[in-house]
Design a protein around this motif. Structure first.
Motif, mmCIF file in Angstrom:
data_model
loop_
_atom_site.group_PDB
_atom_site.id
_atom_site.type_symbol
_atom_site.label_atom_id
_atom_site.label_comp_id
_atom_site.label_asym_id
_atom_site.label_seq_id
_atom_site.Cartn_x
_atom_site.Cartn_y
_atom_site.Cartn_z
ATOM 1 N N LEU A 112 0.830 -1.209 0.000
ATOM 2 C CA LEU A 112 0.000 0.000 0.000
ATOM 3 C C LEU A 112 0.861 1.255 0.000
ATOM 4 O O LEU A 112 0.539 2.243 -0.670
ATOM 5 C CB LEU A 112 -0.933 -0.010 1.211
ATOM 6 N N ASP A 113 1.972 1.215 0.732
ATOM 7 C CA ASP A 113 2.880 2.367 0.752
ATOM 8 C C ASP A 113 3.477 2.616 -0.637
ATOM 9 O O ASP A 113 3.636 3.765 -1.073
ATOM 10 C CB ASP A 113 4.009 2.131 1.762
ATOM 11 N N ALA A 114 3.813 1.518 -1.337
ATOM 12 C CA ALA A 114 4.375 1.648 -2.686
ATOM 13 C C ALA A 114 3.362 2.249 -3.648
ATOM 14 O O ALA A 114 3.710 3.059 -4.525
ATOM 15 C CB ALA A 114 4.843 0.282 -3.189
ATOM 16 N N LEU A 115 2.087 1.879 -3.497
ATOM 17 C CA LEU A 115 1.040 2.442 -4.348
ATOM 18 C C LEU A 115 0.851 3.935 -4.061
ATOM 19 O O LEU A 115 0.669 4.740 -4.978
ATOM 20 C CB LEU A 115 -0.280 1.702 -4.124
ATOM 21 N N ALA A 116 0.906 4.307 -2.796
ATOM 22 C CA ALA A 116 0.745 5.713 -2.426
ATOM 23 C C ALA A 116 1.846 6.571 -3.046
ATOM 24 O O ALA A 116 1.600 7.707 -3.462
ATOM 25 C CB ALA A 116 0.753 5.857 -0.908
ATOM 26 N N ALA A 117 3.048 6.020 -3.140
ATOM 27 C CA ALA A 117 4.174 6.771 -3.706
ATOM 28 C C ALA A 117 3.971 7.072 -5.187
ATOM 29 O O ALA A 117 4.519 8.045 -5.721
ATOM 30 C CB ALA A 117 5.471 5.982 -3.506
ATOM 31 N N VAL A 150 1.376 4.277 -17.621
ATOM 32 C CA VAL A 150 0.192 4.399 -16.775
ATOM 33 C C VAL A 150 -0.666 3.141 -16.850
ATOM 34 O O VAL A 150 -1.222 2.690 -15.844
ATOM 35 C CB VAL A 150 -0.625 5.651 -17.151
ATOM 36 N N ALA A 151 -0.768 2.555 -18.037
ATOM 37 C CA ALA A 151 -1.523 1.303 -18.181
ATOM 38 C C ALA A 151 -0.899 0.202 -17.330
ATOM 39 O O ALA A 151 -1.607 -0.572 -16.664
ATOM 40 C CB ALA A 151 -1.569 0.878 -19.644
ATOM 41 N N GLN A 152 0.432 0.119 -17.330
ATOM 42 C CA GLN A 152 1.126 -0.885 -16.515
ATOM 43 C C GLN A 152 0.941 -0.591 -15.028
ATOM 44 O O GLN A 152 0.695 -1.507 -14.232
ATOM 45 C CB GLN A 152 2.607 -0.904 -16.872
ATOM 46 N N TRP A 153 1.054 0.674 -14.651
ATOM 47 C CA TRP A 153 0.867 1.049 -13.252
ATOM 48 C C TRP A 153 -0.564 0.786 -12.790
ATOM 49 O O TRP A 153 -0.794 0.375 -11.650
ATOM 50 C CB TRP A 153 1.195 2.529 -13.061
ATOM 51 N N ASP A 154 -1.525 1.035 -13.668
ATOM 52 C CA ASP A 154 -2.926 0.793 -13.313
ATOM 53 C C ASP A 154 -3.160 -0.691 -13.029
ATOM 54 O O ASP A 154 -3.795 -1.048 -12.035
ATOM 55 C CB ASP A 154 -3.839 1.254 -14.446
ATOM 56 N N GLU A 155 -2.643 -1.537 -13.908
ATOM 57 C CA GLU A 155 -2.801 -2.976 -13.687
ATOM 58 C C GLU A 155 -2.132 -3.388 -12.380
ATOM 59 O O GLU A 155 -2.695 -4.164 -11.597
ATOM 60 C CB GLU A 155 -2.191 -3.743 -14.863
ATOM 61 N N ALA A 156 -0.918 -2.859 -12.140
ATOM 62 C CA ALA A 156 -0.187 -3.186 -10.914
ATOM 63 C C ALA A 156 -0.934 -2.680 -9.672
ATOM 64 O O ALA A 156 -0.915 -3.331 -8.621
ATOM 65 C CB ALA A 156 1.214 -2.587 -10.967
ATOM 66 N N PHE A 157 -1.602 -1.531 -9.798
ATOM 67 C CA PHE A 157 -2.374 -0.975 -8.679
ATOM 68 C C PHE A 157 -3.445 -1.959 -8.219
ATOM 69 O O PHE A 157 -3.560 -2.276 -7.027
ATOM 70 C CB PHE A 157 -3.027 0.346 -9.119
ATOM 71 N N ASP A 212 -5.147 -14.065 -12.935
ATOM 72 C CA ASP A 212 -5.654 -14.763 -14.126
ATOM 73 C C ASP A 212 -6.690 -13.905 -14.841
ATOM 74 O O ASP A 212 -6.660 -13.775 -16.072
ATOM 75 C CB ASP A 212 -6.271 -16.103 -13.717
ATOM 76 N N VAL A 213 -7.604 -13.294 -14.092
ATOM 77 C CA VAL A 213 -8.611 -12.410 -14.688
ATOM 78 C C VAL A 213 -7.929 -11.225 -15.372
ATOM 79 O O VAL A 213 -8.282 -10.839 -16.492
ATOM 80 C CB VAL A 213 -9.595 -11.907 -13.613
ATOM 81 N N THR A 214 -6.932 -10.660 -14.699
ATOM 82 C CA THR A 214 -6.199 -9.516 -15.245
ATOM 83 C C THR A 214 -5.551 -9.860 -16.577
ATOM 84 O O THR A 214 -5.596 -9.069 -17.532
ATOM 85 C CB THR A 214 -5.117 -9.056 -14.251
ATOM 86 N N GLU A 215 -4.957 -11.030 -16.663
ATOM 87 C CA GLU A 215 -4.316 -11.473 -17.906
ATOM 88 C C GLU A 215 -5.340 -11.589 -19.035
ATOM 89 O O GLU A 215 -5.085 -11.186 -20.174
ATOM 90 C CB GLU A 215 -3.632 -12.822 -17.668
ATOM 91 N N ARG A 216 -6.523 -12.068 -18.714
ATOM 92 C CA ARG A 216 -7.523 -12.334 -19.743
ATOM 93 C C ARG A 216 -8.208 -11.062 -20.249
ATOM 94 O O ARG A 216 -8.692 -11.034 -21.386
ATOM 95 C CB ARG A 216 -8.559 -13.329 -19.214
ATOM 96 N N ILE A 217 -8.241 -10.004 -19.438
ATOM 97 C CA ILE A 217 -8.880 -8.770 -19.904
ATOM 98 C C ILE A 217 -7.866 -7.738 -20.375
ATOM 99 O O ILE A 217 -8.249 -6.671 -20.866
ATOM 100 C CB ILE A 217 -9.781 -8.136 -18.814
ATOM 101 N N ARG A 218 -6.583 -8.047 -20.262
ATOM 102 C CA ARG A 218 -5.545 -7.067 -20.611
ATOM 103 C C ARG A 218 -5.663 -6.602 -22.053
ATOM 104 O O ARG A 218 -5.406 -5.446 -22.369
ATOM 105 C CB ARG A 218 -4.163 -7.658 -20.369
ATOM 106 N N VAL A 219 -6.063 -7.500 -22.945
ATOM 107 C CA VAL A 219 -6.088 -7.195 -24.379
ATOM 108 C C VAL A 219 -6.998 -6.019 -24.705
ATOM 109 O O VAL A 219 -6.748 -5.262 -25.640
ATOM 110 C CB VAL A 219 -6.494 -8.453 -25.185
#
Length: 236
Positions: free
Chosen positions: A114-119, A135-142, A161-168
């Protein structure tokens, strides 16, 4: 702090590389729903043998992106928006549940995540990135980090798994600056609600954030498919 142990990077086969390339072609609309092609055409374009091409295509077939045609190659399938909406619903359940766990004082909460996300997200407007890919990569990581921070490894695995399937299609949400600005604002509100241990508020904010992104992605996808078909028709 960086880990003292060196993690082994998974070996990427030629089939993995072909799979990633073809999936990018679909997400970038270089391969449009309805397009037909053969394994030979792909192998010649990518300078690989037909074996990794076939392996990659079968993997994409399992994920619902292409179908094999009897004696006539392969075809890119239309986007299955019903399936994507089901996946978004599952994602929403996982993330709102995680938000409540993060605010309910669960023992396994990883506050360092959570601290890393706040930064990244709790920054002034002039410190925000305008790089759409980043930003797209950061959003997914968030979103992945929120679920991982809640401390349930199985929830985190299903969410990945869900994230991988909707990434496209999800990556299309960052093609316009207003959506980047909105993402920063919405992520900041979600994090602040979690920091204040307001689980219901955090869950409501997450639900609204995901629903807005889902609607925007669907609209952009339909528009991009239309444009790609127009360009393809002019090129013929």
């Amino acid at each position: 702090m960086p880990s003292k142990t060196t993690e082994k990077v998974p070996h990427r086969s030629r089939a993995d590389e072909v799979y990633e390339e073809l999936k990018r072609d679909v997400s970038d609309f270089k391969l449009v729903p309805g397009d037909r092609f053969t394994e030979t055409e792909i192998s010649e374009r990518l300078s690989v043998s037909r074996t990794p091409v076939r392996q990659a295509l079968f993997r994409l077939q399992q994920e619902g992106f292409v179908e094999v045609l009897f004696r006539s190659g392969w075809r890119v399938l239309p986007f299955d928006f019903d399936q994507f909406e089901d996946l978004y619903d599952l994602r929403m359940v996982l993330e709102t549940t995680a938000a409540h766990r993060l605010c309910d004082g669960a023992l396994k909460v990883d506050n360092s995540l959570l601290d890393a996300l706040a930064a990244i997200w709790l920054v002034s407007p002039e410190q925000r990135s305008s790089d759409t890919v980043q930003v797209a990569q950061w959003d997914e990581a968030f979103h992945c980090a929120l679920v991982a921070a809640a401390g349930n490894a199985e929830m985190a695995r299903v969410h990945r798994d869900v994230t991988e399937r909707i990434r496209v299609i999800r990556r299309l949400d960052f093609t316009k600056q207003p959506r980047i600005d909105a993402t920063y604002e919405e992520h900041a509100k979600i994090l602040k609600a979690i920091q204040r241990k307001r689980g219901d508020q955090a869950a409501l904010l997450l639900r609204s954030h995901i629903q807005t992104s889902q609607a925007e992605v669907r609209k952009i996808t339909l528009h991009q498919v239309h444009l790609a078909r127009q360009l393809g028709a002019k090129a013929r």
